[in-house]
Design a protein around this motif. Sequence first.
Motif, PDB file in Angstrom:
ATOM      1  N   HIS A   1       0.815  -1.214   0.000  1.00 36.16           N
ATOM      2  CA  HIS A   1       0.000   0.000   0.000  1.00 36.16           C
ATOM      3  C   HIS A   1       0.849   1.264   0.000  1.00 36.16           C
ATOM      4  N   LEU A   2       0.165   2.396  -0.193  1.00 34.56           N
ATOM      5  CA  LEU A   2       0.808   3.704  -0.090  1.00 34.56           C
ATOM      6  C   LEU A   2       1.318   3.899   1.339  1.00 34.56           C
ATOM      7  N   HIS A   3       2.305   4.756   1.509  1.00 31.88           N
ATOM      8  CA  HIS A   3       2.946   4.954   2.818  1.00 31.88           C
ATOM      9  C   HIS A   3       3.312   3.589   3.411  1.00 31.88           C
ATOM     10  N   PRO A   4       4.124   2.814   2.707  1.00 26.02           N
ATOM     11  CA  PRO A   4       4.347   1.411   3.094  1.00 26.02           C
ATOM     12  C   PRO A   4       4.991   1.246   4.457  1.00 26.02           C
ATOM     13  N   ASP A   5       4.512   0.227   5.179  1.00 25.95           N
ATOM     14  CA  ASP A   5       5.130  -0.155   6.440  1.00 25.95           C
ATOM     15  C   ASP A   5       5.989  -1.396   6.206  1.00 25.95           C
ATOM     16  N   THR A   6       6.502  -1.964   7.284  1.00 24.08           N
ATOM     17  CA  THR A   6       7.419  -3.101   7.143  1.00 24.08           C
ATOM     18  C   THR A   6       6.721  -4.314   6.551  1.00 24.08           C
TER      19      THR A   6
ATOM     20  N   ALA B   1      -4.180   2.215  -2.456  1.00 25.28           N
ATOM     21  CA  ALA B   1      -3.471   1.582  -3.571  1.00 25.28           C
ATOM     22  C   ALA B   1      -2.850   2.622  -4.497  1.00 25.28           C
ATOM     23  N   VAL B   2      -1.917   2.167  -5.314  1.00 25.06           N
ATOM     24  CA  VAL B   2      -1.259   3.044  -6.281  1.00 25.06           C
ATOM     25  C   VAL B   2      -2.262   3.560  -7.305  1.00 25.06           C
TER      26      VAL B   2
ATOM     27  N   GLU C   1       8.122  13.115   7.148  1.00 19.42           N
ATOM     28  CA  GLU C   1       8.694  11.772   7.051  1.00 19.42           C
ATOM     29  C   GLU C   1       8.167  10.868   8.155  1.00 19.42           C
ATOM     30  N   VAL C   2       8.129  11.385   9.387  1.00 24.30           N
ATOM     31  CA  VAL C   2       7.650  10.580  10.506  1.00 24.30           C
ATOM     32  C   VAL C   2       6.171  10.273  10.334  1.00 24.30           C
ATOM     33  N   PHE C   3       5.399  11.291   9.980  1.00 20.37           N
ATOM     34  CA  PHE C   3       3.957  11.121   9.819  1.00 20.37           C
ATOM     35  C   PHE C   3       3.638  10.049   8.773  1.00 20.37           C
ATOM     36  N   ASN C   4       4.310  10.109   7.649  1.00 26.82           N
ATOM     37  CA  ASN C   4       3.988   9.209   6.538  1.00 26.82           C
ATOM     38  C   ASN C   4       4.668   7.850   6.629  1.00 26.82           C
ATOM     39  N   SER C   5       5.384   7.600   7.715  1.00 26.60           N
ATOM     40  CA  SER C   5       6.042   6.295   7.833  1.00 26.60           C
ATOM     41  C   SER C   5       5.036   5.163   7.943  1.00 26.60           C
ATOM     42  N   ASP C   6       3.832   5.453   8.454  1.00 24.30           N
ATOM     43  CA  ASP C   6       2.761   4.447   8.509  1.00 24.30           C
ATOM     44  C   ASP C   6       1.433   5.181   8.642  1.00 24.30           C
ATOM     45  N   PHE C   7       0.853   5.540   7.524  1.00 23.57           N
ATOM     46  CA  PHE C   7      -0.375   6.327   7.505  1.00 23.57           C
ATOM     47  C   PHE C   7      -1.323   5.774   6.451  1.00 23.57           C
ATOM     48  N   LYS C   8      -2.589   5.647   6.794  1.00 29.20           N
ATOM     49  CA  LYS C   8      -3.581   5.097   5.866  1.00 29.20           C
ATOM     50  C   LYS C   8      -4.850   5.940   5.896  1.00 29.20           C
TER      51      LYS C   8
END
Length: 553
Positions: free
Chosen positions: A13-18, A321-322, A437-444
Amino acid sequence: MPEAIRKVNVIGHLHPDTDSICSAIAYAYLKNQISDIEFEPRRAGAINRETAFALKSFGFDEPELITSVAPQIKDIQISRQQGISRETSLITAWNLMRDLKTGTLIITDEDNDLEGLITVRDIANANMDIFDSEVLSSSRTHLSNIVSTLQGELVSGNPDGVVTTGKIRVGTTPEMMEGFVEKGDVVLVTNRYETQRFAVEAGASCLIICNGAGVSSIVVEAAREKGCTVITTPYDTYAAARLISMAIPVRAKMLGKENVLHFSVNTSVDDAQKVMASSQHRFFPVMDEDGKYIGVVSSPDMLNVNKKHVILVDHNERSQAVDGLERAEIMEIIDHHRIGSIETSAPAYFRNMPVGCTATIIYGLFEENGVDIPKNIAGIMLSAILSDTLAFRSPTCTPRDKIVGEKLAEIAGVNVDEYADAMFDAGADLTGRTADEVFNSDFKVFSRGHARFGVGQASFMTENSRKAAEALVGPYLKDAAAANDIPMVFYMFTDVKSQTTEMMYWGENTEQIVSRTFNVTPESDIATLPGVVSRKKQVIPPLMATLQDMDEG
């Protein structure tokens, strides 16, 4: 799978996590072991520091970025038309157009770099310009072009020579030529000796003898002494005079590179169609990823598009999604979230399980297909599970996640507690990072009815790192809402060890929504939520229920 499939992109997904990144890598690896088709992992955004730590720990590079799966020029049939040299004569270009049944030729250098293009209209216009008697010299035309255009023979002169001066003249009699033929002119004559000799003596730079007539050794010798080139042609004087201007090189009439509309193989079909609609040209050069010319496309080519083939992992929400997904072929979805809004144009394999991590599902697919998991793949799959389950502390963590995680840790040869602490610490490091950067590290982004909202989450091992992140990200929430075009933003700052979340928020009625959803009273724009660590299980469902109640009320 159909033979038409060339490659399949495996995308999170967008703003991908691990989980999104590591599951894409692991699933692409599995599919490549059991299929003849090429599967490639992709990322839909920048990776966070936690994910970067996981990839580095097990020797992986970041997957390539993909921002859209809409069709590109590479997904249509490119006509592999070879480029021509800038010194090619107009007549040669004209004949090539006739043979290829095309109205445009692309001009390239020896390295296949674009130099320009020439159309049938350009050649026709050049042929109609009958009053330009200096066209050969102004175009610095090679003598070899004149010889080939007139299907002639070089009797005397330098085959590599170039016409640099003079006009095109037709010689009839010495009396008529006197004062008319000047030094440096290109003179067309017939078989009359006195006419040929007069042209040479008058200082012609090139003597063209028509009708296949012979030339005496005296004339040839005189021409050599005067530095005059001698060419014979089977054409009569009229035909030769009409044809000779077609000997000039295409560079003299081409549209230069700076004015040529061209596309990259990565240009979207939609963008290309818009450009084509505003252009008078029919054919457009295409450049490869290194900027080298590879062929041409036209408007009709845009109607026959090969869709990109994709596998989605760790999401099935259209908003996550992209771009261009509606114009791609979704082959599979592997996910552990609620069933969302993505629709497919054809039946697709959909594996959705109520577990804590996509990598847990993929582990089962390795087992089902009898494929051994390499050490490095096991390492990134373990990283995904530890990240999504907060090292098995999250309520989303199932017994299956813990069993799979421990098996993967054994394969990878790591200590779960030590590795988890190191990975979460890496993710929490704020050195040199911006609020964005911090905000978008895991955002949905999510939606319920008419409401659209976003929920982000960051996990921390220490209170100091959590408080530092809150100070950085809190003031940014308003900008984040604007950047994502949503009216409400909620952000979870989760303490892994105490299993407590401090939630910050921005937007109309968001404090009321948080209070009502979690039955708490926020203080200083922060709601403390003991025992809340899972966005998927403990935050999204109650938030959606509250928004629905408020909407109905």
